[in-house]
Design a protein around this motif. Structure first.
Motif, mmCIF file in Angstrom:
data_model
loop_
_atom_site.group_PDB
_atom_site.id
_atom_site.type_symbol
_atom_site.label_atom_id
_atom_site.label_comp_id
_atom_site.label_asym_id
_atom_site.label_seq_id
_atom_site.Cartn_x
_atom_site.Cartn_y
_atom_site.Cartn_z
ATOM 1 N N TYR A 1 6.212 0.527 3.257
ATOM 2 C CA TYR A 1 6.407 0.920 1.859
ATOM 3 C C TYR A 1 7.830 1.373 1.546
ATOM 4 O O TYR A 1 8.409 1.003 0.530
ATOM 5 N N HIS A 2 8.403 2.195 2.417
ATOM 6 C CA HIS A 2 9.681 2.841 2.096
ATOM 7 C C HIS A 2 10.870 1.907 2.312
ATOM 8 O O HIS A 2 10.819 0.988 3.116
ATOM 9 N N ARG B 1 0.836 -1.189 0.000
ATOM 10 C CA ARG B 1 0.000 0.000 0.000
ATOM 11 C C ARG B 1 0.878 1.249 0.000
ATOM 12 O O ARG B 1 1.702 1.435 0.895
ATOM 13 N N ALA B 2 0.704 2.081 -0.984
ATOM 14 C CA ALA B 2 1.454 3.335 -1.009
ATOM 15 C C ALA B 2 0.938 4.242 0.104
ATOM 16 O O ALA B 2 -0.275 4.406 0.252
#
Length: 407
Positions: free
Chosen positions: A148-149, A103-104
């Motif tokens: 995400y990162h 999920r961004a």
């Protein structure tokens, strides 16, 4: 969380400040359509950074947007409701980063960092109603960012998620939710390790130890704090980085509290000797890694440890003779009110019920949310009322009524 009242409050205060929707939107960097949706209750408003920005523009305290107690009076739970605590519990149970993979994140890291900073301040100002209502959304946002990162951004995101988990852990412990507090702190340790931040991991470990202590497990709490303190102990305190020294000193204080619970007077004295040394080198009260460590906090913990050891007279003497009251007044409300709770317990130990009531009333003046929303404060008030001969003083009676206690 019922969003419509929040939107109505925004609209009310915007009107009081004689701002059009367009002017207000320009000042907070949003569109007129966005403001209209918020005021009609069609858009969620639960990000700390935006709440604080709106409060600044409207020239009001952020609590006036969220704390419904200001309208309806205090409840037995103080500044939050069980339903809101359940929302936080559910958000925490879904807080494992794996649940958000793919999920961004909807929130940029710089905005997320600002929200986390505001959440820390909300906790240290003891605005627990605001905190409980905002933490579920912040947990979701930080979890998504953590999952995400990658690379440097990934380490920053992991640090931010770990900090949110630490805030949740500390708040939940105050609400009597010790097992959930332990779970949050345990996950915070994992996030700190992913962030490659040794000091953040140490503080997360201390928060887990605090949860264990609240559960009556003083020995493992003591050992967890000591392991991390020994790992961070500086070879030359005078040359140590202030952040490392603050975290080290904070670990010593938490270990001292666990040692006091174990009845280890000699261990408590030695730990405070080491903490005194660290505080002297630091040179003043600081808030590195949100620890509030410094000479004043050492004395506050010394008084609290005396209470745990059953030495009420010593706790009162420390408050009267060893604490710099100007420095105490400069500390953030959560620390000051927490100390006054400990002082009230000390007065009760020596049978000075009237002074105990006065300390509790003063604590409520400093930080109402610290008193009206915490089980320990309710127990203390009940004890004061039970021991009071005849009618309790008017201020104590008023506070007891607001807390929902039987007078």
């Amino acid at each position: 969380m019922d969003e419509l009242p929040i939107g109505r409050r925004v609209a009310y205060w915007r009107g009081q400040r004689k701002m059009s929707q367009q002017v207000f939107a320009d000042r907070i960097g949003r569109s007129k359509s966005w403001v209209d949706k918020v005021e009609r209750g069609d858009r969620r408003l639960d990000k700390f950074s935006m709440l604080y920005q709106i409060a600044v523009v409207l020239q009001i305290d952020v609590a006036m947007l969220l704390d419904r107690d200001l309208e309806r009076g205090s409840t037995a739970l103080g500044s939050y409701e069980q339903r809101e605590l359940d929302d936080l519990r559910q958000a925490l149970e879904r807080s494992a980063p794996a649940a958000a993979i793919g999920r961004a994140p909807a929130t940029p890291l710089h905005e997320l960092a600002q929200s986390v900073n505001h959440a820390w301040l909300t906790y240290q100002y003891a605005r627990y109603g605001v905190l409980v209502r905002g933490l579920p959304g912040l947990l979701r946002d930080s979890r998504a960012a953590d999952a995400y990162h990658r690379g440097d951004a990934g380490r920053q995101a992991a640090s931010l998620h770990g900090q949110v988990l630490q805030i949740a852990s500390s708040a939940l412990r105050k609400f009597g939710e010790s097992e959930l507090a332990r779970l949050a702190a345990d996950r915070a340790i994992g996030s700190a390790l992913r962030a490659e931040d040794e000091l953040l991991a140490a503080i997360a470990t201390s928060r887990m130890a605090n949860a264990l202590l609240a559960m009556g497990r003083a020995r493992p709490a003591f050992e967890a704090n000591m392991v991390m303190a020994q790992r961070l102990a500086p070879a030359d305190p005078g040359a140590a980085d202030p952040a490392r020294l603050s975290v080290y000193g904070s670990l010593l204080l938490q270990a001292a509290m666990a040692a006091a619970r174990l009845g280890d007077n000699e261990g408590v004295r030695e730990l405070f000797r080491l903490a005194d040394e660290a505080a002297r080198v630091l040179g003043g009260d600081r808030n590195e890694y949100w620890t509030s460590f410094g000479p004043t906090n050492v004395e506050l913990h010394r008084a609290a440890a005396a209470v745990e050891l059953g030495e009420g007279r010593q706790a009162v003497a420390i408050h009267e003779n060893q604490i710099d009251h100007r420095a105490l007044a400069a500390l953030l409300p959560e620390r000051r009110a927490h100390h006054l709770l400990d002082l009230a317990r000390g007065y009760l130990l020596v049978g000075e019920t009237g002074h105990a009531g006065e300390a509790l009333v003063e604590a409520d003046r400093v930080a109402p949310w610290e008193i009206r929303g915490r089980p320990i404060a309710h127990e203390l008030m009940a004890d004061i009322l039970r021991r009071t001969k005849g009618a309790a003083p008017a201020l104590v009676t008023d506070l007891a009524t607001q807390m929902g206690a039987r007078v």
